[in-house]
Motif scaffolding. Structure first.
Motif, mmCIF file in Angstrom:
data_model
loop_
_atom_site.group_PDB
_atom_site.id
_atom_site.type_symbol
_atom_site.label_atom_id
_atom_site.label_comp_id
_atom_site.label_asym_id
_atom_site.label_seq_id
_atom_site.Cartn_x
_atom_site.Cartn_y
_atom_site.Cartn_z
ATOM 1 N N THR A 13 8.035 12.154 7.302
ATOM 2 C CA THR A 13 8.177 13.153 5.978
ATOM 3 C C THR A 13 9.429 12.801 5.442
ATOM 4 O OG1 THR A 13 7.275 15.092 7.123
ATOM 5 C CG2 THR A 13 8.746 15.430 5.293
ATOM 6 N N LEU A 14 9.415 12.693 4.077
ATOM 7 C CA LEU A 14 10.456 12.046 3.217
ATOM 8 C C LEU A 14 11.171 13.531 2.716
ATOM 9 C CD1 LEU A 14 12.484 10.522 1.345
ATOM 10 C CD2 LEU A 14 10.763 10.417 -0.153
ATOM 11 N N PHE A 15 12.514 13.739 2.993
ATOM 12 C CA PHE A 15 13.032 14.994 2.598
ATOM 13 C C PHE A 15 14.221 14.685 1.492
ATOM 14 C CE2 PHE A 15 12.033 15.741 6.969
ATOM 15 C CZ PHE A 15 11.646 17.155 7.093
ATOM 16 N N VAL A 16 13.999 15.421 0.324
ATOM 17 C CA VAL A 16 14.570 15.238 -0.740
ATOM 18 C C VAL A 16 15.535 16.535 -0.804
ATOM 19 C CG1 VAL A 16 14.706 14.859 -3.163
ATOM 20 C CG2 VAL A 16 13.142 13.402 -1.836
ATOM 21 N N ILE A 17 16.872 16.528 -0.958
ATOM 22 C CA ILE A 17 17.581 17.562 -0.969
ATOM 23 C C ILE A 17 18.601 17.590 -2.385
ATOM 24 C CG2 ILE A 17 19.644 19.035 -0.049
ATOM 25 C CD1 ILE A 17 18.396 18.205 2.678
ATOM 26 N N PRO A 60 13.438 10.337 8.249
ATOM 27 C CA PRO A 60 14.060 10.349 9.930
ATOM 28 C C PRO A 60 13.327 9.142 10.533
ATOM 29 C CG PRO A 60 12.496 12.290 9.367
ATOM 30 C CD PRO A 60 12.811 11.869 8.049
ATOM 31 N N SER A 61 12.286 8.576 9.884
ATOM 32 C CA SER A 61 11.437 7.364 10.638
ATOM 33 C C SER A 61 12.073 6.181 9.854
ATOM 34 C CB SER A 61 10.113 7.606 10.378
ATOM 35 O OG SER A 61 9.696 7.372 8.850
ATOM 36 N N ASN A 62 12.962 6.115 9.001
ATOM 37 C CA ASN A 62 13.752 4.781 8.186
ATOM 38 C C ASN A 62 15.143 4.827 8.325
ATOM 39 O OD1 ASN A 62 13.909 2.648 6.762
ATOM 40 N ND2 ASN A 62 13.118 3.644 4.749
ATOM 41 N N PRO A 63 15.603 4.360 9.253
ATOM 42 C CA PRO A 63 17.202 4.336 9.488
ATOM 43 C C PRO A 63 17.740 3.354 8.306
ATOM 44 C CG PRO A 63 16.121 2.916 11.017
ATOM 45 C CD PRO A 63 15.040 3.746 10.317
ATOM 46 N N ALA A 64 16.798 2.646 7.649
ATOM 47 C CA ALA A 64 17.247 1.641 6.477
ATOM 48 C C ALA A 64 17.639 2.456 5.103
ATOM 49 C CB ALA A 64 16.215 0.527 6.157
ATOM 50 N N LEU A 65 16.991 3.723 5.035
ATOM 51 C CA LEU A 65 17.207 4.255 4.118
ATOM 52 C C LEU A 65 18.438 5.384 4.147
ATOM 53 C CD1 LEU A 65 15.963 5.246 1.305
ATOM 54 C CD2 LEU A 65 15.032 7.358 2.351
ATOM 55 N N THR A 66 19.645 4.526 4.134
ATOM 56 C CA THR A 66 20.916 5.243 4.495
ATOM 57 C C THR A 66 21.975 4.507 3.657
ATOM 58 O OG1 THR A 66 21.437 3.916 6.547
ATOM 59 C CG2 THR A 66 20.245 6.199 6.492
ATOM 60 N N GLY A 67 23.222 5.176 3.555
ATOM 61 C CA GLY A 67 24.122 4.660 2.568
ATOM 62 C C GLY A 67 24.651 5.529 1.472
ATOM 63 N N ALA A 94 0.775 -1.244 0.092
ATOM 64 C CA ALA A 94 -0.033 -0.180 0.131
ATOM 65 C C ALA A 94 0.900 1.261 -0.029
ATOM 66 C CB ALA A 94 -1.023 0.142 1.187
ATOM 67 N N PRO A 95 0.416 2.383 -0.573
ATOM 68 C CA PRO A 95 1.225 3.597 -0.642
ATOM 69 C C PRO A 95 1.373 4.152 0.672
ATOM 70 C CG PRO A 95 -0.667 3.571 -2.218
ATOM 71 C CD PRO A 95 -0.762 2.587 -1.309
ATOM 72 N N LEU A 96 2.624 4.539 0.712
ATOM 73 C CA LEU A 96 2.885 5.060 2.387
ATOM 74 C C LEU A 96 2.486 6.509 2.373
ATOM 75 C CD1 LEU A 96 6.889 4.129 2.386
ATOM 76 C CD2 LEU A 96 4.907 2.962 3.532
ATOM 77 N N ARG A 97 1.765 6.935 3.127
ATOM 78 C CA ARG A 97 1.062 8.383 3.333
ATOM 79 C C ARG A 97 2.003 9.242 4.191
ATOM 80 N NH1 ARG A 97 -3.082 9.408 0.536
ATOM 81 N NH2 ARG A 97 -4.051 10.371 1.917
ATOM 82 N N LYS A 98 3.314 9.421 3.552
ATOM 83 C CA LYS A 98 4.245 10.134 4.059
ATOM 84 C C LYS A 98 4.162 11.531 3.234
ATOM 85 C CE LYS A 98 8.070 6.958 5.451
ATOM 86 N NZ LYS A 98 8.007 7.527 6.673
ATOM 87 N N ASN A 99 4.563 12.694 4.003
ATOM 88 C CA ASN A 99 4.880 14.127 3.397
ATOM 89 C C ASN A 99 5.785 14.099 2.905
ATOM 90 O OD1 ASN A 99 2.487 15.247 5.292
ATOM 91 N ND2 ASN A 99 4.264 14.900 6.989
ATOM 92 N N VAL A 100 5.896 14.798 1.718
ATOM 93 C CA VAL A 100 7.116 14.852 0.914
ATOM 94 C C VAL A 100 7.847 16.340 0.684
ATOM 95 C CG1 VAL A 100 8.312 14.396 -1.308
ATOM 96 C CG2 VAL A 100 6.613 12.708 -0.392
#
Length: 591
Positions: free
Chosen positions: A438-442, A472-479, A228-234
């Motif tokens: 929230t997903l931040f894209v820089i 900030p809620s997903n430590p797996a999204l690193t590297g 299901a889609p993640l209802r995150k702010n972007v």
């Protein structure tokens, strides 16, 4: 004045430059030649001669002035200015506001131009003796006509660039040096005149039929997911001029630390060299493959399935923020065309007085306004902000004078201030409820003019920028990703990360894709990176092939050694270019 921006200067480059100079002189002054050689005694009247002299001076001086402007402007765009670039919709007000700052900071260019204009006027003939007018016979008329025709033929040959199959073109500059030295060979009046009546976009070339085209490259992407889609702010933060040349050197301690907590694209690339190229690339996955910026072209109103429209289908509220004057760089109009619900510029800013006196609201205050405003939006929201303080004239608030490291280039102090403002934004955002979801894209919009290393000035370095995803809620999204990643990859990557199912037209690819290419364009030359290899493509053919990982300064052209790779790259680029041109021209950017 810009020697560090170019490779070795050679006599061949000088000869090429002379050829282009003579060509544009012939174009500009052909009319004056005709007006001087038309048979008849009317030419010798003082009023006629004075009018011609003043007009000749004004026309030539106007076009010479564009060369002086490009002494500085070239540092930012990496190309000679064209007619489309200097007349781009939305830029006129910015230019008027910034002229005083340019003249103050680059006073030596203004002085040089003034001296040149004085010398030009002094060198122009001013006969003191009265011209004796004789009656003309038929023989005189025939003689003068034959001289006139001969002179016009000479002028036409010079204007064409000699005895060539085709008249001299902008792309022909690469005959006299490496692609990186094209700016030295060309002159700005030539570039302007050659694009004066040119249709927007690139010259349309039909390489393949539709079947062959779709077989080699198809820009239709399907984002599929069983979840299901993640209802995150972007939140997309576009940082002015934060090219790789400014990161990791002590000016950006906060961004450097954030990179370690993010999924960082080490080989990130911009799709253009100016700010107005970045927004459609990031928001709509449309690359800048035209001589004019897409955002200021007649194609800007094409139907596009951009991020704000896709998010609105998912029930998001959408907004775009830019701290400069409303109307700056046409961002407000593009935001509306792209489907954003709200646009916030200088006029909508609420807070303490923070006008920088030239450009807009200082980054610190506008980012604080942004952080607070995000908390008022209905969740989930999609929002983007474009910073401004690291834009020339690099103004920082008086309270921070001498507080940040000066660095080694003009921009570094303002980069440090913008990085400080970014830190303060995240300090405020962390305290708000929406932050963790929230997903931040820089991403930077483009590189700056201030790269002081050799690698910054190659056709790779001129486009390398930091791009990172931070959740900030997903430590797996690193590297650190070694994938070749560009601004047009941001849109499909966000949708893929959030499991939002969609079919879309995108000239990029998702970060999960196995594909590993980037394509960008600058003044007649396409640049293509596939894995460890960089290819330059111009005039319908590959002109350079380099292993950019091993040969960082692009000195060793492998075209003749690795012909198979060069041929494969050429076919891909032709299909990519044709697909882009067809879809933009025919308004087919949606399925």
């Amino acid at each position: 004045m810009n020697i560090e921006l170019f490779e070795q200067f050679t006599f061949k480059i000088f000869i090429g430059g002379l050829l282009f100079d003579l060509a544009v002189i012939a174009y500009i002054n052909c009319i004056f030649l005709i007006l001087h050689i038309i048979p008849g005694n009317f030419k010798y009247r003082p009023l006629y001669q004075t009018t011609l002299k003043i007009t000749f001076f004004a026309v030539n001086l106007l076009l010479i002035s564009t060369n002086f402007i490009d002494i500085i402007y070239y540092r930012f765009t990496g190309r000679r200015s064209t007619f489309g670039l200097i007349t781009a919709t939305g830029m006129e007000n910015d230019i008027i506001r910034l002229i005083p700052s340019y003249l103050k900071e680059y006073w030596y260019v203004g002085v040089s131009f003034l001296l040149t204009s004085i010398v030009l006027w002094m060198l122009m003939p001013n006969p003191k003796d009265k011209i004796v007018i004789n009656n003309l016979t038929k023989k005189n008329y025939l003689k003068k006509c034959s001289y006139g025709i001969a002179l016009l033929l000479v002028i036409l040959i010079i204007g064409r660039g000699g005895f060539r199959k085709k008249p001299l073109r902008i792309v022909d500059a690469i005959e006299y040096g490496e692609v990186n030295n094209a700016g030295l060979v060309l002159n700005t009046p030539f570039s302007i005149l050659k694009t004066l009546f040119k249709k927007e976009g690139n010259t349309f070339t039909h390489y393949y039929d539709s079947k062959e085209l779709s077989k080699t490259y198809n820009p239709i992407i399907s984002i599929k997911s069983n979840q299901a889609p993640l209802r995150k702010n972007v939140v997309i933060i576009i940082l002015e001029s934060f090219g790789n040349e400014n990161v990791g050197r002590g000016q950006t301690p906060f961004l450097d630390s954030l990179i370690t907590k993010s999924y960082y694209f080490k080989n990130g690339f911009a799709n253009g060299k100016v700010s107005i190229d970045a927004v459609p690339s990031i928001i709509s996955s449309i690359p800048s493959l035209m001589n004019d910026s897409y955002i200021s072209s007649s194609y800007a109103l094409n139907k596009v399935h951009s991020l704000p429209l896709i998010f609105k289908e998912q029930g998001y509220t959408t907004s775009f923020f830019h701290g400069a004057f409303n109307g700056s760089q046409n961002f407000d109009k593009y935001a509306k065309a792209a489907g954003f619900d709200e646009y916030y510029g200088k006029d909508q800013y609420q807070g303490k007085d923070a006008f920088d006196g030239k450009w807009g609201i200082f980054d610190e205050e506008f980012l604080q306004f942004y952080a607070t405003k995000l908390g008022t939006f209905k969740k989930p929201f999609f929002s983007s902000i474009f910073t401004i303080s690291s834009h020339i004239p690099y103004i920082i608030p008086e309270r921070y004078q001498n507080k940040f490291p000066k660095g080694t280039t003009d921009i570094h102090e303002s980069i440090a201030y913008a990085d400080h403002s970014l830190r303060k934004f995240f300090d405020t955002a962390k305290k708000q409820k929406w932050y963790k979801n929230t997903l931040f894209v820089i991403s930077s919009d483009h590189t700056s003019s201030g790269g002081d290393r050799e690698t910054d000035q190659t056709n790779i370095g001129k486009f390398r920028i930091p791009i990172l995803f931070f959740d900030p809620s997903n430590p797996a999204l690193t590297g650190v990703s070694e994938k070749n990643f560009q601004q047009i990859d941001i849109m499909p990557s966000i949708l893929d990360y959030l499991h939002i199912k969609t079919d879309m037209v995108s000239f990029g690819k998702s970060y999960k894709s196995k594909e590993n290419f980037v394509v960008y364009y600058l003044q007649g030359t396409y640049h293509y990176i596939q894995d460890d290899y960089y290819v330059s493509f111009s005039d319908n053919k590959v002109i350079g092939l380099y292993n950019w990982k091993k040969d960082v300064l692009l000195n060793n052209n492998l075209m003749k050694i690795d012909k198979v790779r060069a041929q494969k790259a050429e076919k891909f680029l032709k299909t990519y270019i044709q697909s882009f041109n067809e879809r933009v021209t025919n308004n087919q950017l949606v399925i």
